[in-house]
Scaffold this motif. Sequence first.
Motif: not given
Length: 265
Positions: A74, A77, A171, A175-176, A222, A260-261, A263
């Motif tokens: 992303s 990120q 969520q 954070w990821s 996620s 968390m998603p 990435a």
Amino acid sequence: MLDVSDEVRAEIGDAEAAKLLAGETVPDRFDCTSCRTPGSTEDRTSTVLFVGSETAVLAFAHAGCVPSQIVKVSEEQIQSAVQTISGEAAGSSPAEAGTAAGAAPADDRQAVLGVTCGQVLIGDQLHPAIVVEPTGPIARPGTTGGGDEFLPLLIEAGFMPVTDMGKKPAQLPGWSVLMAMGKLHAVLQPAEEGQQPTSWWQAHQPLPVTDEWRSTANKSNSVVVYAAPAGSIGQQPREDLMRDALDQAAGRGVLVAATMPLAGT
């Protein structure tokens, strides 16, 4: 000795690729994006292009670690992802990557975060999970003496106590979980306002995951991150044993979690 894949060449253009191959824009030394140890372009080197929605950043890796390729992250990120994989993120180091949320070891031994990956059944659906457990007690920065502040620090950061393993944790904004090239690299946390996210946990070397875990993570986009104090979970060899340990930790009130998603891929 530089490898530039067709997909990287197509993204950066023939002119830039020619400069790379001629050595005009290549550093003599670099930190490998995969193993994070020093490398030299006198040896076989791969170009790795991190691509966000608006920004692309070129990095380098030992050809024996990863091939030349594009890694999509992303836009939010991208800078943090490059720093994380190259070991340049503030407050972390390859040998001790993983002190939680700015915490310090509670004694003279350096505590690091152990991470186990597995799938956890929540309701009637499998979810990819990461279980984080320090190797020793964690104290607050600037404090000395005994005591373990690992869970209070995480609750202050937004993790929630787990009282029912049958409910998916909420969520956690900002954070990821960072994946790249099919391996787990880091858990990223928000930074100060206006700054890029930084590593909360960072793999010393990219952590392999099972095909089933990666497939489930890519479908759900996620990951559920569980955390417990030292000695609560242990390194369980099977997912059913890990689930039993999580159930027991939740029953003792020593388990926190967040969703968390994902990435990367």
